[in-house]
Structure formats: C-alpha cells, structure tokens
Design an enzyme around this catalytic site. Structure first.
Site, PDB file in Angstrom:
ATOM      1  N   SER A 156       0.843  -1.200   0.000  1.00 30.89           N
ATOM      2  CA  SER A 156       0.000   0.000   0.000  1.00 30.89           C
ATOM      3  C   SER A 156       0.871   1.240   0.000  1.00 30.89           C
ATOM      4  CB  SER A 156      -0.903   0.023   1.234  1.00 30.89           C
ATOM      5  OG  SER A 156      -1.553   1.277   1.380  1.00 30.89           O
ATOM      6  N   TYR A 196      -2.230  -0.292  10.273  1.00 33.82           N
ATOM      7  CA  TYR A 196      -2.302  -0.745   8.879  1.00 33.82           C
ATOM      8  C   TYR A 196      -1.054  -0.304   8.112  1.00 33.82           C
ATOM      9  CZ  TYR A 196      -4.263  -1.294   4.138  1.00 33.82           C
ATOM     10  OH  TYR A 196      -4.496  -1.639   2.831  1.00 33.82           O
TER      11      TYR A 196
END
Length: 331
Positions: free
Chosen positions: A226, A239
């Site tokens: 990501s 995250y």
C-alpha cells in the site's frame, strides 16, 4: 465439506465477528477527516479504456468484512477491454482475499491469461461464488477456500487443497487485509492492533511458508502492499505499519527464495474502490475517497490487476524480484 474444512470456515466467521466489534469500537471513538480536492468540482481526467467514477461517491457504510454484492456502486473488476495472451497458460494460482475487490479482478485476469485459481476468503460466500463463476466463465477451474490466513493450519490446508484440486501451485497472491481508521493512538485498542497484524503480517507469513516448498522454478509470490506503507497515514498507524512490513518482507523473501527460482514482488496501490473502504470510512470521508489524488478519483480493481499479471508471468518479469510497484494515481 470435511470436518477440518468446516472448522476453518467456523473460525473465519469468528474472525469476521471480531472485525465487526473492532469496527464498532473505532467508529464510536470517531474517525479522522478525509481531505477533498481543495474544493474543486470539475470532472477529473479520464485516462482509461472506459470511464471510471469519481467523487462524490455514494455514502454507503458496510459492516466488516464487507460484502461487495451489497455495494450500490459496484467496483469495476471485469476488465472488458483486457485481452489475454496466454501469459499464465497451464499455471495455478492461490489468491487470498479473492472474493472481491483487487483479489477478484486479479483472479479474473489470471484466468483470462490461462491460469486455474484457488479463491481464498474469510466468510463472504456470495462474493466468493461470484468470483468462482467469473473464473469459470473464462474457461478455467476454480475452487473455494474459506478460512483465516492468520491460522497456520488453514494456510497449510489451503496449499494442500490447491495442489490436490489444481495439480500444482505456481503463483501465490497474498492479498487478504484488515483495515480500520482511528483518529488517535489512544483509540487503537490492543484487539484492533492484534487483528491487523494477524491478518496482514501473520497471514502473509503463514501462506508464504506453506506455499514455498511446493513452488517450482519460474513461480512467483505477489504481495499487496500500500502507499500507506511508503508514506504512512496518520489515522492508519497499525495498517501502515503492516504494509511497510509487507514491503520489507517482500524484499527479504525475494533474496531468500531466489536460488529456488521463485520471484517475490509487491504491488502498492493508492486508493482503490473495494468493499474494504465502505467497511471502514463513512460520511464525507467516503464520499471524497480518492479525490485527493492527481487523478481526482480512486482506482478501480481492474486498473490494478494487470500489474499482478505482469509480476506473475515469467514472460514479462523474469528479471524482476524484490520490487515494490506503486500504483497511486499520479502522486
């Protein structure tokens, strides 16, 4: 369904219930703001084979883990203008989180390129069946593998079932993920932190460890990273940390298994319209999702999936390993 497989499905449903509890806790604490495009209202540029939606997007909040079939604005995953050319003929792929979003789009393009697909997912049966039908519509075999990747026994069983049903394992895509925004570190509970690490890092490790001994020279592992693992994100502390860990694991594993002829790479997307986001954000944060990018919109899954084909095929990426490929809309 054998008793062991029923056990994996039962455990996965418990994980999904835990995710919903984490979601409720985080939402009760409030979530950080999500920037819009500085008040701009003009239509963003369209650069693809077809027109893609842009903010404001529907404010439709989902409960975790998020069912794609329930979304009013359906993610675009079928890539009707993408033509296969046999890049993955005769191969078999195991994709976690393949029921929806990026995972489903990857499964479809892998099938279009000639691969059979094992579909890993948590409990989203309706979505997983839709992926299975889409793979079969491409003329390839598909199997369903419900379970929690954080469980090492599930990882081993998923690999064994893939080998048993599809005859081989050439491509592993570690795509399953858990994400939940919180505004402050004090609001990040231990259960929430633990769930993110278990899904995003333990799952990646478990699946890779189970798969590698069965992969032949020319095989590939592709991890979903990501942009948050590159730039960080203030309301996604856990995250972002796991995604940075995925990038580091990718580079490290690439060196570890290169002598076996296995390549390991990662794709690091920016904002993508999948069930992950409506099951996290809501209100203005969701309506303006992706609007802060130079593209002025989130990506659609079908725009990310070709990168996985590129990294999976020895025809196109035989000299590429240990790389992180960002697809971030022009950042």
């Amino acid at each position: 369904m054998p008793s062991e497989e029923r056990g994996f499905a039962h455990d996965a449903k418990q994980v999904a219930r835990d995710e919903r509890e984490i979601q409720a806790h985080a939402e009760a604490k409030g979530q950080g703001s999500f920037a819009s495009r500085d008040g701009e209202s003009e239509k963003p540029p369209q650069t693809g084979a077809r027109e893609y939606p842009f903010p404001p997007l529907p404010d439709q909040h989902l409960t975790k883990p998020g069912v794609e079939a329930e979304l009013e604005l359906q993610p675009m995953w079928d890539a009707p203008y993408y033509q296969g050319s046999g890049k993955l003929d005769g191969k078999a792929a195991l994709i976690t989180g393949a029921d929806s979003g990026i995972g489903r789009a990857v499964a479809v393009l892998f099938a279009r390129e000639g691969a059979d697909v094992a579909i890993g997912y948590l409990e989203e049966e309706e979505d997983a069946l839709a992926t299975l039908r889409a793979v079969e519509a491409e003329g390839r075999r598909a199997i369903l593998l419900p379970g929690d990747t954080a469980d090492p026994a599930y990882a081993r069983a998923a690999v064994e079932k893939t080998l048993e049903e599809l005859g081989r394992l050439d491509i592993l895509v570690n795509n399953a993920a858990f994400q939940q925004h919180v505004e402050a570190i004090e609001d990040l509970s231990e259960d929430h932190f633990d769930r993110t690490l278990k899904t995003n890092l333990y799952g990646l490790f478990n699946m890779s460890k189970a798969a590698v001994p069965h992969m032949r020279p020319g095989s590939a592992i592709i991890n979903t990273g990501s942009v948050t693992g590159i730039d960080g994100q203030k309301s996604l502390l856990d995250y972002s940390m796991t995604k940075g860990g995925i990038h580091a694991f990718t580079r490290s594993l690439a060196g570890s298994v290169l002598k076996r002829g296995i390549r390991v790479n990662a794709v690091a997307p920016g904002p993508v319209w999948t069930p992950l986001n409506p099951a996290d954000k809501k209100g203005e944060k969701l309506r303006q999702f992706g609007g802060h990018t130079p593209m002025g919109r989130p990506a659609q899954p079908e725009e990310i999936a070709p990168a996985f084909v590129f990294l999976a095929s020895p025809q196109t990426s035989s000299y590429i390993t240990g790389e992180i490929l960002p697809i971030v809309g022009g950042y």
